[in-house]
Design a protein around this motif. Sequence first.
Motif, PDB file in Angstrom:
ATOM      1  N   GLN A  96       0.662  -1.458  -0.058  1.00 14.51           N
ATOM      2  CA  GLN A  96      -0.419  -0.160  -0.186  1.00 14.51           C
ATOM      3  C   GLN A  96       0.901   0.960  -0.479  1.00 14.51           C
ATOM      4  N   CYS A  97       0.100   2.674  -0.335  1.00 18.98           N
ATOM      5  CA  CYS A  97       1.330   3.148  -0.328  1.00 18.98           C
ATOM      6  C   CYS A  97       1.043   3.935   1.203  1.00 18.98           C
ATOM      7  N   ASN A  98       2.028   4.853   1.700  1.00 21.54           N
ATOM      8  CA  ASN A  98       2.725   4.789   3.290  1.00 21.54           C
ATOM      9  C   ASN A  98       1.095   5.923   4.120  1.00 21.54           C
ATOM     10  N   PRO A 142      -8.551   7.681  -9.869  1.00 22.32           N
ATOM     11  CA  PRO A 142      -7.463   5.908 -10.111  1.00 22.32           C
ATOM     12  C   PRO A 142      -6.230   5.562  -8.891  1.00 22.32           C
ATOM     13  N   CYS A 143      -6.157   6.240  -8.333  1.00 18.00           N
ATOM     14  CA  CYS A 143      -4.506   5.956  -7.087  1.00 18.00           C
ATOM     15  C   CYS A 143      -5.642   5.213  -6.307  1.00 18.00           C
ATOM     16  N   ARG A 144      -4.596   4.589  -5.182  1.00 13.73           N
ATOM     17  CA  ARG A 144      -5.234   3.537  -4.049  1.00 13.73           C
ATOM     18  C   ARG A 144      -6.358   4.533  -2.900  1.00 13.73           C
ATOM     19  N   GLY A 171       2.775  18.454  -1.916  1.00 13.80           N
ATOM     20  CA  GLY A 171       3.558  17.302  -2.445  1.00 13.80           C
ATOM     21  C   GLY A 171       1.904  16.375  -2.770  1.00 13.80           C
ATOM     22  N   GLU A 172       1.989  15.198  -1.431  1.00 12.69           N
ATOM     23  CA  GLU A 172       0.382  15.150  -1.078  1.00 12.69           C
ATOM     24  C   GLU A 172      -0.521  15.026  -0.761  1.00 12.69           C
ATOM     25  N   PHE A 173      -1.169  15.328  -0.597  1.00 15.37           N
ATOM     26  CA  PHE A 173      -2.787  15.511   0.223  1.00 15.37           C
ATOM     27  C   PHE A 173      -2.131  15.624   2.143  1.00 15.37           C
ATOM     28  N   GLY A 187      -6.015  11.478  -9.920  1.00 17.37           N
ATOM     29  CA  GLY A 187      -5.200  10.604  -8.621  1.00 17.37           C
ATOM     30  C   GLY A 187      -4.172  11.695  -7.988  1.00 17.37           C
ATOM     31  N   GLY A 188      -4.483  11.663  -6.853  1.00 13.94           N
ATOM     32  CA  GLY A 188      -3.949  12.274  -6.010  1.00 13.94           C
ATOM     33  C   GLY A 188      -3.913  13.642  -6.204  1.00 13.94           C
ATOM     34  N   GLU A 189      -2.943  14.150  -6.336  1.00 13.47           N
ATOM     35  CA  GLU A 189      -2.829  15.625  -6.549  1.00 13.47           C
ATOM     36  C   GLU A 189      -2.973  16.062  -8.104  1.00 13.47           C
ATOM     37  N   GLY A 232       5.458   4.751  -2.286  1.00 15.54           N
ATOM     38  CA  GLY A 232       4.287   4.244  -3.134  1.00 15.54           C
ATOM     39  C   GLY A 232       3.090   5.208  -3.233  1.00 15.54           C
ATOM     40  N   CYS A 233       2.902   6.031  -3.426  1.00  9.99           N
ATOM     41  CA  CYS A 233       3.006   6.827  -4.125  1.00  9.99           C
ATOM     42  C   CYS A 233       2.704   6.912  -6.086  1.00  9.99           C
ATOM     43  N   MET A 234       1.694   6.271  -6.354  1.00 16.60           N
ATOM     44  CA  MET A 234       1.236   6.106  -7.762  1.00 16.60           C
ATOM     45  C   MET A 234       1.360   7.560  -8.373  1.00 16.60           C
TER      46      MET A 234
END
Length: 587
Positions: free
Chosen positions: A116-118, A158-160, A319-321, A445-447, A474-476
């Motif tokens: 999985q992603c972090n 589409p992301c995790r 970065g990621e949310f 997906g994501g940001e 692990g973030c796509m």
Amino acid sequence: MSTQTVDPKPQSSAGLVQIGTTIEDKIQERLAEERARLEREAGVAKREVHHFKRPSEKPFTKGQRAQTTLLFGGLTWKHEKLVHGALEGLGYRAEAVPTPNVSAFQAGKEYGNNGQCNPTYFTVGNLVQYLQTLEEQGIPKQEIIDRYVFFTAGACGPCRFGMYEAEYRLALRNAGFDGFRVLLFQQSGGLNQSDTEAGLEMNIDFFLGILNALNCGDVMNEVAYALRPYEINAGETDRILDEQMDYLHEVFRKKQPWKLDEGMGKYLGGFSDTAEYIGKFVNQLKGDEYVPALQQCRDQFNSIEIDRLRVKPIVKITGEFWAQTTEGDGNFNMFNFLEREGAQVLVEPIGTWIMYMIHQVIQKYKDFKGLEEGAVLPPMWKLGTRAKIEFGFRQKVAKLKLAEAIFKSEYHKIVDSLGGIAHHLADQYELQRLGHPFYNSRAGGGEGHLEVAKNIYYSNKDLAHMVLSLKPFGCMPSTQSDGAQSAVVSNYKEMIYLPVETSGEGEINAHSRVQMALGEAKSKAKKEFAAALEANNLTLDQCRAWVEAHPESRKPLYHVPHTKGVVGGAASFVYHIASRMAAEKAN
Ligand code: SF4
């Protein structure tokens, strides 16, 4: 090859039907044989498919509301405190789970899926860990399952992020909390996802309460980060922040949702629901319940004395949310670390993300215009039907644009009530224009394209000396945008950009990488300050003497205009002092 033709329709002659059917059967039989042969050769053996089905869950009903505690989390303590107040104001028992730490991450790994992603490990493990704590405090497991529910945002791919719900369920089951309820509100589900008999009514009151809480949390958070590095008396900002957050929590807790007068409701009959809906919106736009409370916070913040001549590099966080929002082990306690190292942190508001989601839906409507499943565009001469389709499309877009405008103006109302110290929201159309050449703005997906766009936006608009992107392991989508960032950096040579991969380990390594990039940002800020002194023929001592003679300039609300081409607050302040000195001399 047979010359016999297959008659598609049965004829009156029984013989012909028989012949037709036989040939067709033969064809199908040979086709199946040939398909089977080709599949065997290609090694694609047909297997029975078992689709995943969401396990049915015990419902959370209205009758259970009084004895059930809603758990939530994943933001900063400031956001959570106000969301907590808003939920209590709506009549729920609520509790925020603590900020995830490394042991939550380990619990996530232990009880969840691999790969999985972090943020999944941290947040899923955090819930499990919290429930285990409740059990350790003596609450029986069955009571925890019956009397607590967790609510969180949901999305589909589409992301995790689309898999979080399933991950929560799996980890809870593996940890022995099978049957624990996870409630979702869909990010794209609009302002009403309610079922009136549901325990958690996701209606307009719920969403307005949560959005107001998130927006106020965003702005309070940003103001504190903007003042803390400059405070003269250490700890003053945090003390006032704590007090004011407690106060705002009470304001949210006591706020009652707007309701249509009972007599008026009877009078309007069937239209009373619509009238109530509109009334709630108007009350949100015109009402100012939060404004006096925010102004009180503003005045308290204004009692902090600040030293504007401290030269500090401004570090914009992107970065990621989740990684860019959390204030704990999930991003190596990065904000604390940056402040200890002498930086001013420019945090990312959740409001940008909300605006991004509305913006993406508008883009989607535009892209899919006339392409909806099953849609057939009428011929040109059917002007009336075409106009109707066009009108429907414009109406949908107009509604969302209105939502965009309302959200922005509500957010800015909060910024202004808190003294205009925090930034206004970045314009999504500008972000799209900046980011799209490097990262397709339709890639979701994501940001999405935001990470790239924000890097350019904050570096180019004199808003930050350095951009630090916190990207979970692990973030796509983050991995994708990493590739695009190399192109961005090669196009904008002056930019100081550092991506850091966050995970449950490796804090020392991440901190030392940040320290190196921060060294460059510090030297950029110092050079800028020295250039400002030189350009205005001033020394630091002269500036200090001017501040001494003008104590009002130590107040956070004292307005220092931004100087074009200058990023740092201290350098802009020097230009301001010079212009004030010139004006005083002239008088
Ligand atoms: S954006 Fe990345 S880290 Fe966040 S949920 Fe999606 S895959 Fe995971």
